[in-house]
Design an enzyme around this catalytic site. Structure first.
Site, PDB file in Angstrom:
ATOM      1  N   GLY A  51      59.230  36.284  -8.101  1.00 45.08           N
ATOM      2  CA  GLY A  51      60.490  35.804  -7.541  1.00 45.08           C
ATOM      3  C   GLY A  51      61.013  36.514  -6.298  1.00 45.08           C
ATOM      4  N   LYS A 153      49.803  30.892   2.052  1.00 40.37           N
ATOM      5  CA  LYS A 153      48.739  31.899   1.967  1.00 40.37           C
ATOM      6  C   LYS A 153      47.406  31.237   1.614  1.00 40.37           C
ATOM      7  CE  LYS A 153      48.773  34.782  -1.676  1.00 40.37           C
ATOM      8  NZ  LYS A 153      49.397  35.965  -2.282  1.00 40.37           N
TER       9      LYS A 153
HETATM   10  C1  LIG Z   1      51.209  36.336  -5.423  1.00 43.68           C
HETATM   11  S1  LIG Z   1      52.073  35.488  -6.680  1.00 43.68           S
HETATM   12  C2  LIG Z   1      53.484  34.915  -5.809  1.00 43.68           C
HETATM   13  C3  LIG Z   1      54.494  35.999  -5.511  1.00 43.68           C
HETATM   14  C4  LIG Z   1      55.835  35.443  -5.078  1.00 43.68           C
HETATM   15  N1  LIG Z   1      55.763  34.847  -3.746  1.00 43.68           N
HETATM   16  C5  LIG Z   1      56.902  36.501  -5.043  1.00 43.68           C
HETATM   17  O1  LIG Z   1      57.314  36.866  -3.948  1.00 43.68           O
HETATM   18  O2  LIG Z   1      57.334  36.954  -6.092  1.00 43.68           O
HETATM   19  C6  LIG Z   1      51.104  34.037  -6.865  1.00 43.68           C
HETATM   20  C7  LIG Z   1      51.632  33.054  -7.894  1.00 43.68           C
HETATM   21  O3  LIG Z   1      50.852  31.859  -7.850  1.00 43.68           O
HETATM   22  C8  LIG Z   1      50.955  31.265  -9.134  1.00 43.68           C
HETATM   23  N2  LIG Z   1      49.934  30.230  -9.343  1.00 43.68           N
HETATM   24  C9  LIG Z   1      48.588  30.385  -9.387  1.00 43.68           C
HETATM   25  N3  LIG Z   1      47.983  29.212  -9.638  1.00 43.68           N
HETATM   26  C10 LIG Z   1      48.975  28.285  -9.734  1.00 43.68           C
HETATM   27  C11 LIG Z   1      48.979  26.875  -9.989  1.00 43.68           C
HETATM   28  N4  LIG Z   1      47.843  26.192 -10.178  1.00 43.68           N
HETATM   29  N5  LIG Z   1      50.168  26.238 -10.035  1.00 43.68           N
HETATM   30  C12 LIG Z   1      51.328  26.918  -9.843  1.00 43.68           C
HETATM   31  N6  LIG Z   1      51.386  28.263  -9.599  1.00 43.68           N
HETATM   32  C13 LIG Z   1      50.223  28.931  -9.551  1.00 43.68           C
HETATM   33  C14 LIG Z   1      50.769  32.453 -10.077  1.00 43.68           C
HETATM   34  O4  LIG Z   1      51.287  32.147 -11.357  1.00 43.68           O
HETATM   35  C15 LIG Z   1      51.548  33.557  -9.342  1.00 43.68           C
HETATM   36  O5  LIG Z   1      52.827  33.714  -9.880  1.00 43.68           O
END
Ligand SMILES: C[S@@+](CC[C@H](N)C(=O)[O-])C[C@H]1O[C@@H](n2cnc3c(N)ncnc32)[C@H](O)[C@@H]1O
Length: 197
Positions: A51, A153
């Site tokens: 978050g 990203k």
């Molecule tokens: C690097 S984290 C994001 C961090 C966020 N931007 C923050 O600042 O807190 C990547 C996120 O992508 C989500 N994710 C991965 N595959 C996904 C999918 N198929 N659908 C939705 N979310 C996904 C993961 O659950 C994870 O929480």
């Protein structure tokens, strides 16, 4: 070089400032450089858990803005009033479902920090990241207002050049960017599209 997963200065800064993740500094840097977030905007944050991007964006869009977060997991931060979270798999979610569940018809900014759970197998991780970022771009093309922006990203690998070409075709400006806060050991880059045609 900072190893992936080891705490660094950005991690400690995020903790001290009450942000849920160090990723906030990547968004902050790109926002300062490209002026992405403004008061009153409607913003879709794909891959929003835990978050920190939501925390940063909510300060920028203010009370008149709308924030919609999507992730497999619930964010660990409380959302501002008027914002909503959609627990879903980006690969299955449709633009109509986003509209129905959020009540927002068009967005000013679609940003995606979605990342697959990494396996350590470079080609597999890059292919999964590409699939997710393509889904984020497709979502953005369906939901952005003309003139809106896209930020996402992706892990560098085969297919990323084609993704950047798609962004260049659909936006007035399309480019790749590696923020300072991105670990040098990480293969990630961010793709930016400004001015949806
Ligand atoms: C690097 S984290 C994001 C961090 C966020 N931007 C923050 O600042 O807190 C990547 C996120 O992508 C989500 N994710 C991965 N595959 C996904 C999918 N198929 N659908 C939705 N979310 C996904 C993961 O659950 C994870 O929480």
């Amino acid at each position: 070089m900072t190893r992936l997963g080891s705490p660094d200065a950005y991690y400690r800064r995020a903790k001290n400032q009450g942000y849920a993740a160090r990723s906030v500094f990547k968004l902050q840097e790109m926002d300062k450089r490209y002026g992405l977030l403004r008061s009153g905007q409607a913003v879709l944050d794909l891959g929003c858990h835990p978050g920190s991007w939501l925390q940063y964006a909510s300060q920028k869009v203010g009370r008149s803005g709308r924030l919609v977060g999507v992730d497999l997991q619930e964010p660990g931060v409380s959302l501002p009033q008027g914002s909503c979270f959609i627990q879903a798999d980006l690969l299955e979610l449709t633009p109509d479902q986003v509209r129905e569940r959020s009540g927002v018809e068009v967005f000013d900014l679609v940003m995606s920090d979605v990342a697959p759970r990494t396996s350590g197998i470079k080609d597999r991780d890059a292919a999964q990241s590409l699939e997710l970022t393509q889904a984020a771009l497709d979502m953005a093309l369906a939901l952005l207002r003309p003139g809106g922006s896209f930020l996402a990203k992706v892990f560098f690998g085969p297919g990323v050049d084609d993704l950047i070409r798609q962004v260049k075709g659909a936006f007035k400006l399309g480019k790749g960017h590696k923020p300072d806060a991105s670990r040098s050991a990480s293969k990630e880059i961010y793709i930016l599209g400004r001015g949806r045609k």
